[in-house]
Enzyme design. Sequence first.
Site, PDB file in Angstrom:
ATOM      1  N   ALA A  37      24.162 -23.548  -1.195  1.00 39.77           N
ATOM      2  CA  ALA A  37      24.575 -22.164  -1.410  1.00 39.77           C
ATOM      3  C   ALA A  37      26.057 -22.185  -1.771  1.00 39.77           C
ATOM      4  O   ALA A  37      26.757 -23.176  -1.503  1.00 39.77           O
ATOM      5  CB  ALA A  37      24.361 -21.362  -0.136  1.00 39.77           C
ATOM      6  N   GLY A  48      21.265 -25.492   0.645  1.00 39.32           N
ATOM      7  CA  GLY A  48      20.381 -24.705  -0.208  1.00 39.32           C
ATOM      8  C   GLY A  48      19.807 -25.540  -1.347  1.00 39.32           C
ATOM      9  O   GLY A  48      18.718 -25.234  -1.852  1.00 39.32           O
ATOM     10  N   GLU A  53      16.894 -27.091   0.014  1.00 37.51           N
ATOM     11  CA  GLU A  53      15.902 -26.030   0.261  1.00 37.51           C
ATOM     12  C   GLU A  53      15.169 -25.663  -1.031  1.00 37.51           C
ATOM     13  O   GLU A  53      13.952 -25.431  -1.031  1.00 37.51           O
ATOM     14  CB  GLU A  53      16.597 -24.823   0.906  1.00 37.51           C
ATOM     15  CG  GLU A  53      17.017 -25.151   2.350  1.00 37.51           C
ATOM     16  CD  GLU A  53      17.900 -24.101   2.997  1.00 37.51           C
ATOM     17  OE1 GLU A  53      18.907 -23.706   2.369  1.00 37.51           O
ATOM     18  OE2 GLU A  53      17.597 -23.673   4.123  1.00 37.51           O
ATOM     19  N   GLU A  78      24.455 -27.906   6.954  1.00 36.45           N
ATOM     20  CA  GLU A  78      24.960 -26.575   7.313  1.00 36.45           C
ATOM     21  C   GLU A  78      25.730 -26.545   8.630  1.00 36.45           C
ATOM     22  O   GLU A  78      26.677 -25.771   8.773  1.00 36.45           O
ATOM     23  CB  GLU A  78      23.797 -25.568   7.361  1.00 36.45           C
ATOM     24  CG  GLU A  78      23.284 -25.127   5.986  1.00 36.45           C
ATOM     25  CD  GLU A  78      22.206 -26.040   5.429  1.00 36.45           C
ATOM     26  OE1 GLU A  78      22.046 -27.171   5.930  1.00 36.45           O
ATOM     27  OE2 GLU A  78      21.525 -25.619   4.476  1.00 36.45           O
TER      28      GLU A  78
HETATM   29  C1  3H9 Z   1      24.064 -23.771   2.409  1.00 38.66           C
HETATM   30  O1  3H9 Z   1      23.602 -24.290   1.442  1.00 38.66           O
HETATM   31  C2  3H9 Z   1      23.372 -22.730   3.208  1.00 38.66           C
HETATM   32  C3  3H9 Z   1      21.942 -22.622   2.830  1.00 38.66           C
HETATM   33  O2  3H9 Z   1      21.134 -23.053   3.902  1.00 38.66           O
HETATM   34  C4  3H9 Z   1      21.544 -21.230   2.401  1.00 38.66           C
HETATM   35  C5  3H9 Z   1      22.010 -20.125   3.292  1.00 38.66           C
HETATM   36  C6  3H9 Z   1      21.443 -18.781   2.931  1.00 38.66           C
HETATM   37  N1  3H9 Z   1      29.918 -23.978  -2.773  1.00 38.66           N
HETATM   38  O3  3H9 Z   1      33.932 -31.792  -2.582  1.00 38.66           O
HETATM   39  P1  3H9 Z   1      34.400 -31.848  -3.972  1.00 38.66           P
HETATM   40  C7  3H9 Z   1      33.508 -27.052  -4.734  1.00 38.66           C
HETATM   41  S1  3H9 Z   1      25.623 -24.181   2.949  1.00 38.66           S
HETATM   42  C8  3H9 Z   1      31.053 -23.670  -3.406  1.00 38.66           C
HETATM   43  O4  3H9 Z   1      35.846 -32.087  -4.213  1.00 38.66           O
HETATM   44  P2  3H9 Z   1      32.962 -34.284  -4.461  1.00 38.66           P
HETATM   45  C9  3H9 Z   1      34.683 -27.594  -3.940  1.00 38.66           C
HETATM   46  O5  3H9 Z   1      35.303 -26.576  -3.212  1.00 38.66           O
HETATM   47  C10 3H9 Z   1      26.192 -25.385   1.782  1.00 38.66           C
HETATM   48  N2  3H9 Z   1      31.911 -24.599  -3.852  1.00 38.66           N
HETATM   49  O6  3H9 Z   1      33.550 -32.858  -4.863  1.00 38.66           O
HETATM   50  C11 3H9 Z   1      35.545 -28.138  -5.057  1.00 38.66           C
HETATM   51  O7  3H9 Z   1      36.228 -27.039  -5.654  1.00 38.66           O
HETATM   52  P3  3H9 Z   1      37.723 -27.214  -6.198  1.00 38.66           P
HETATM   53  C12 3H9 Z   1      25.610 -26.700   2.041  1.00 38.66           C
HETATM   54  C13 3H9 Z   1      31.609 -25.879  -3.633  1.00 38.66           C
HETATM   55  O8  3H9 Z   1      32.395 -34.849  -5.701  1.00 38.66           O
HETATM   56  C14 3H9 Z   1      34.530 -28.666  -6.079  1.00 38.66           C
HETATM   57  O9  3H9 Z   1      33.311 -27.989  -5.792  1.00 38.66           O
HETATM   58  N3  3H9 Z   1      26.213 -27.673   1.179  1.00 38.66           N
HETATM   59  C15 3H9 Z   1      30.448 -26.250  -2.974  1.00 38.66           C
HETATM   60  O10 3H9 Z   1      33.969 -35.056  -3.696  1.00 38.66           O
HETATM   61  C16 3H9 Z   1      34.307 -30.147  -5.984  1.00 38.66           C
HETATM   62  O11 3H9 Z   1      33.984 -30.467  -4.627  1.00 38.66           O
HETATM   63  C17 3H9 Z   1      27.297 -28.371   1.531  1.00 38.66           C
HETATM   64  O12 3H9 Z   1      27.809 -28.246   2.611  1.00 38.66           O
HETATM   65  C18 3H9 Z   1      29.572 -25.248  -2.544  1.00 38.66           C
HETATM   66  N4  3H9 Z   1      28.404 -25.521  -1.925  1.00 38.66           N
HETATM   67  O13 3H9 Z   1      31.773 -33.968  -3.453  1.00 38.66           O
HETATM   68  C19 3H9 Z   1      27.824 -29.344   0.511  1.00 38.66           C
HETATM   69  N5  3H9 Z   1      30.425 -27.609  -2.885  1.00 38.66           N
HETATM   70  O14 3H9 Z   1      37.646 -28.287  -7.252  1.00 38.66           O
HETATM   71  C20 3H9 Z   1      29.298 -29.115   0.269  1.00 38.66           C
HETATM   72  C21 3H9 Z   1      31.540 -28.044  -3.492  1.00 38.66           C
HETATM   73  O15 3H9 Z   1      38.069 -25.883  -6.688  1.00 38.66           O
HETATM   74  N6  3H9 Z   1      29.831 -29.942  -0.776  1.00 38.66           N
HETATM   75  N7  3H9 Z   1      32.253 -27.009  -3.959  1.00 38.66           N
HETATM   76  O16 3H9 Z   1      38.535 -27.638  -5.016  1.00 38.66           O
HETATM   77  C22 3H9 Z   1      30.061 -31.265  -0.627  1.00 38.66           C
HETATM   78  O17 3H9 Z   1      29.762 -31.868   0.388  1.00 38.66           O
HETATM   79  C23 3H9 Z   1      30.741 -31.974  -1.756  1.00 38.66           C
HETATM   80  O18 3H9 Z   1      31.372 -31.008  -2.551  1.00 38.66           O
HETATM   81  C24 3H9 Z   1      29.822 -32.812  -2.657  1.00 38.66           C
HETATM   82  C25 3H9 Z   1      30.629 -33.325  -3.883  1.00 38.66           C
HETATM   83  C26 3H9 Z   1      29.279 -34.013  -1.867  1.00 38.66           C
HETATM   84  C27 3H9 Z   1      28.658 -32.006  -3.176  1.00 38.66           C
END
Ligand code: 3H9
Length: 715
Positions: free
Chosen positions: A63, A107, A110, A130
């Site tokens: 999400a 998500g 999901e 999450e």
């Molecule tokens: C969820 O899904 C809830 C659900 O159950 C549904 C509920 C209803 N959203 O980390 P990076 C941005 S909760 C928005 O440097 P990497 C990040 O801020 C979510 N933005 O890259 C950054 O922006 P900026 C569950 C996001 O290659 C840019 O993308 N998911 C999101 O080192 C690059 O990110 C997670 O917790 C997001 N979901 O790592 C996963 N994700 O360049 C969270 C990233 O402006 N994400 N951004 O600073 C991660 O763990 C890592 O970003 C990932 C890539 C491994 C994917």
Amino acid sequence: MSELASLTNKDGVAVITVNNPPVNALSPGVPEAIRAHVEAAEQDGSVKAVVIVGGGRTFIAGADIKELEEAASGAKPRVPKLHVMLRAIEDCAKPVVMAIHGSALGGGLEVAMAGHYRVAVPDAQMGQPEVNLGIIPGAEGTQRLPRLVGVPAAVDMCVSGRSVKAAEALELGLIDRLIEGDLLTGAVAFAQELVARGGPHRKTRERNEKLGTLAANAAVFAAGREQARKTKRNQHAPLVAVDALEAAVALPFEQGSQKEREIIIECLGTDQCRALIHAFFAERAVSKIPDVSKETPTLPIRRAAVVGAGTMGGGISMALANAGIPVLVKETDQAALDRGMATVRRNYENSVKRGRTTQEVMNARLALIQPQLTYDGFETADIIIEAVFENMALKKQVFPDLDRVAKPGCVLASNTSTLDIDEIASTTSRPEMVIGLHFFSPANVMRLVEVVRGKASSKQVIATGMALTKALRKVGVLVGNCRGFVGNRMFFPYMREAQFLVEEGATPAQVDGALYGWGMAMGIFAVDDLAGIDVGWRVKQEYKHLEKPGVRQPLVVEKLVAMGRLGQKTGAGWYRYDEARKAAPDAEIEALIGETAREAGIPRRTITTEEIVERSMYSMINEGARILEEGYALRASDIDTVYLNGYGFPAYRGGPMWYADTVGVKKVYERVAEFHREFGELWEPAPLLQRLAAEGRTFASLDAEKSGTESAGAH
Ligand code: 3H9
């Protein structure tokens, strides 16, 4: 149709590609676009099956956390609702195959689980992280995951937030096939096989065979709650994630989903959720340096050298080797070199024993570390990191040597934790190439590196330092050059108050118990014993000349150093240690503290847990406010990132400055002002704290206001 997802037809298979860079988060418009394409494919007579794939570097990272942040802050009380899209996918009359590369997280997983089948490339990661944001899966993840992988694995994944790689996912039943070659080609071929084989194509929500009964799973849920209490101490979301999984077993799918939704809405209203989302974005904000843009060219770091094979030098060498960078390590005498390398080897052996790495990997990494007694080969290094004793005179001997042997363009870094980087740089002919890289012990494990900007450090060198921390899979935070930089500068008053508290009547165990209970990874006295009491003591001696006469100083530590009670390494410090280094309170120390206080005329009284926490946290926050105002940190959130990654500060409290916002800056200021009246000038309120309190503002609002306009250590 929307650009957020595109639709093409590949030999009778509709390929829906999600296009929301950089990580294909399910931002507004994305679920709608996916759903519209699925429905169009269902209607299209030429389409026999559907493949959903992520465009760019990943499948779907979840999400949109920005949306969740708005929901958590109450700005937009709408929890993203992905259910309509999920239903459209799962109810599609044609088989839907999810083709996964990069990450399918939250998500993203999901969505994947709503498909009828999943295929993935070997390095794809899948998980429900999450809980790391203080919430639970909220798009039926707690209901579909146990149906695919069984209850025990689902409990483990949802409580820990850990992701699994494709091979494990295959074993668990989370995916149906590994694709070794081109993902899309493999996924389309798989879809065509399904078409040839014919249906039925099972809906995940109707697969109940792995669920079992409540009674049969009682021990699994109990173990999950125990895991949550132990590994996610004091946290709410991991515990209630188990409630949602229990609902998957106890209730029909629809009702279980409803229960999940109630729980996620409740989680979104907690301080823990807001703090963890803050921590997520804070960690990503550190790379945004106003006057050093992302486009600033960096110097390639292909070879490194380290001076000093002690605890820090050895750990830094391991961190470099772990990232595949060959490193020369220099010591002054053979015995010290042998000791250092023996520690490095032992650390690797322990990792192999614990199954964290293999013997092969260990051998390869060790082969990258070359121990030596001379500067031979240092002329080939792209960066030299000095990690000798924390003593200015010594550092001033080393840097001219480095200046002499290093090639032009070599970055000269000091691992100093407190000393003036400009003074160090002034001993070289190239101060623009000098920076601080303050690693935290153990440097091969701890994520934080303070990148210290000297007044002459070039932008290219700063960008290179930041890029190196990324390459080492660490979090680099740019800080200015002041005594103790950000982390230790705030640690000094924190330590000081802890010592005052014991002189006034608390015991070390009481102080540590209060801090640990509040959420710190370790009590401060336990930390001092681990690091070595002499380490902090030596730093204090470097700055003795700055102590103001008449201002209270802690008294006991000096005696401990004189007694040789230096902490764990000498078997005694603030605590006494057994063979296994297990700490026990020591009556001798308590007597020494009491006697010292009596001699100094410090009245002894009962100290409450609340006072311990307030004096510890507020002394840190007050100093943090000064650091911020003086420009030694770019943002309040950078200070938080330092504390969350280097000092065992609980992420669910967001870091010291976020915690101040949570308590209320006005309340913190008022307590600081009271302590000032009670304890004197060490508690003088920081002007910024006072101003924010008067204006009814937060540190977060300050960050929002000044984003992109100032630079750390610019003066
Ligand atoms: C969820 O899904 C809830 C659900 O159950 C549904 C509920 C209803 N959203 O980390 P990076 C941005 S909760 C928005 O440097 P990497 C990040 O801020 C979510 N933005 O890259 C950054 O922006 P900026 C569950 C996001 O290659 C840019 O993308 N998911 C999101 O080192 C690059 O990110 C997670 O917790 C997001 N979901 O790592 C996963 N994700 O360049 C969270 C990233 O402006 N994400 N951004 O600073 C991660 O763990 C890592 O970003 C990932 C890539 C491994 C994917």
